[in-house]
Design an enzyme around this catalytic site. Structure first.
Site, PDB file in Angstrom:
ATOM      1  N   HIS A 247     -28.029   8.986  27.035  1.00 60.39           N
ATOM      2  CA  HIS A 247     -28.798   9.887  26.904  1.00 60.39           C
ATOM      3  C   HIS A 247     -30.009   9.763  27.808  1.00 60.39           C
ATOM      4  O   HIS A 247     -30.294  10.354  28.753  1.00 60.39           O
ATOM      5  CB  HIS A 247     -29.594   9.846  25.326  1.00 60.39           C
ATOM      6  CG  HIS A 247     -30.725  10.857  25.199  1.00 60.39           C
ATOM      7  ND1 HIS A 247     -30.506  11.990  24.548  1.00 60.39           N
ATOM      8  CD2 HIS A 247     -31.756  10.869  25.643  1.00 60.39           C
ATOM      9  CE1 HIS A 247     -31.428  12.777  24.473  1.00 60.39           C
ATOM     10  NE2 HIS A 247     -32.326  12.299  25.217  1.00 60.39           N
ATOM     11  N   GLU A 248     -30.487   8.517  27.777  1.00 57.22           N
ATOM     12  CA  GLU A 248     -31.658   8.162  28.686  1.00 57.22           C
ATOM     13  C   GLU A 248     -31.191   8.070  30.074  1.00 57.22           C
ATOM     14  O   GLU A 248     -31.872   8.702  30.983  1.00 57.22           O
ATOM     15  CB  GLU A 248     -32.179   6.953  28.224  1.00 57.22           C
ATOM     16  CG  GLU A 248     -32.873   6.943  26.868  1.00 57.22           C
ATOM     17  CD  GLU A 248     -34.052   7.816  26.858  1.00 57.22           C
ATOM     18  OE1 GLU A 248     -34.513   8.054  28.166  1.00 57.22           O
ATOM     19  OE2 GLU A 248     -34.159   8.401  25.728  1.00 57.22           O
TER      20      GLU A 248
ATOM     21  N   HIS B 178     -31.054  11.671  31.688  1.00 52.42           N
ATOM     22  CA  HIS B 178     -32.258  11.902  32.298  1.00 52.42           C
ATOM     23  C   HIS B 178     -32.301  11.529  33.614  1.00 52.42           C
ATOM     24  O   HIS B 178     -32.997  12.307  34.775  1.00 52.42           O
ATOM     25  CB  HIS B 178     -33.194  11.382  31.408  1.00 52.42           C
ATOM     26  CG  HIS B 178     -33.321  12.330  30.200  1.00 52.42           C
ATOM     27  ND1 HIS B 178     -33.360  13.495  29.901  1.00 52.42           N
ATOM     28  CD2 HIS B 178     -33.477  11.858  28.685  1.00 52.42           C
ATOM     29  CE1 HIS B 178     -33.376  14.057  28.687  1.00 52.42           C
ATOM     30  NE2 HIS B 178     -33.396  12.839  27.914  1.00 52.42           N
TER      31      HIS B 178
END
Length: 227
Positions: free
Chosen positions: A23-24, A27
């Protein structure tokens, strides 16, 4: 099936680490694609979980919540993004923010494939049981992260998506909520309002994934309740 704490940690560890790490990293990767190298310079575009783990949010809080409340709650270190560095800051913000929830959707689908595979292994074997439970956990955790982060509340990803889509003046006013966003989220969590908002969307998403891969919704939810 009643799992003890050690078994729960063994089942949750891999899905949770993948969920927060990808997820991170998503980004940071999309931010780099659109011109911001902040996360890249900080070494945060990485699949190494250690680069994204927050001692309190990723380790202490989840363990305490699992031991005391029998729920899993926590967070990772946010990937640093300087939206001013994006080639088109307001427009590109949408894609940077959406990358995290989209990665969770892809992982939920990937874990559904793993569940399909695990269900075809020798029933009752320890490997099959671990894979099936971990896959169910992977679906559950990633759907929760996806739905939670899509809430239109800054600094959640959904809040940044809303800022990107709103007209400039309204977007600026809405973005001011960010300084109170985490406090609002905690209040919603402890008053039960957050659950009222999220659970119908979570159940709908899990039912949709189950239908896509040929799982009876009741069977999928039975596995998740066993975690």
């Amino acid at each position: 099936m009643e799992l003890n704490v050690i078994q729960k940690i063994a089942v949750f560890a891999l899905p949770v680490l993948f969920a927060i790490t990808l997820h991170e990293a998503a980004h940071g990767y999309v931010a780099r694609h659109f011109g911001d190298l902040t996360a890249f310079a900080a070494g945060r575009i990485s699949l190494n979980p250690l680069r994204h783990i927050d001692l309190v949010g990723t380790i202490i809080v989840p363990l305490v919540s699992l031991l005391l409340a029998d729920i899993l709650f926590g967070w990772a270190k946010p990937v640093p993004v300087n939206f001013a560095n994006l080639r088109n800051p307001k427009k590109d913000m949408l894609w940077v923010a959406a990358a995290g929830p989209f990665s969770n959707l892809l992982m939920a689908l990937g874990w559904a494939l793993a569940l399909k595979f695990g269900a075809g292994l020798a029933p009752g074997s320890s490997g099959a049981v671990w894979l099936v439970l971990s896959a169910a956990c992977g679906i559950f955790v990633n759907v929760i992260l996806m739905v939670l982060n899509l809430l239109p509340l800054p600094p959640l990803d959904g809040g940044r998506i809303a800022v990107s889509l709103l007209p400039h003046r309204l977007a600026w006013r809405f973005a001011q909520i960010e300084r109170y966003g985490f406090m609002i989220l905690i209040v919603l969590l402890f008053t039960g309002v957050l659950g009222i908002i999220l659970w119908p969307l979570i159940n709908l998403s899990i039912s949709g994934i189950g239908a896509l891969f040929g799982f009876a919704p009741d069977d999928l939810f039975r596995l998740i309740r066993a975690l």
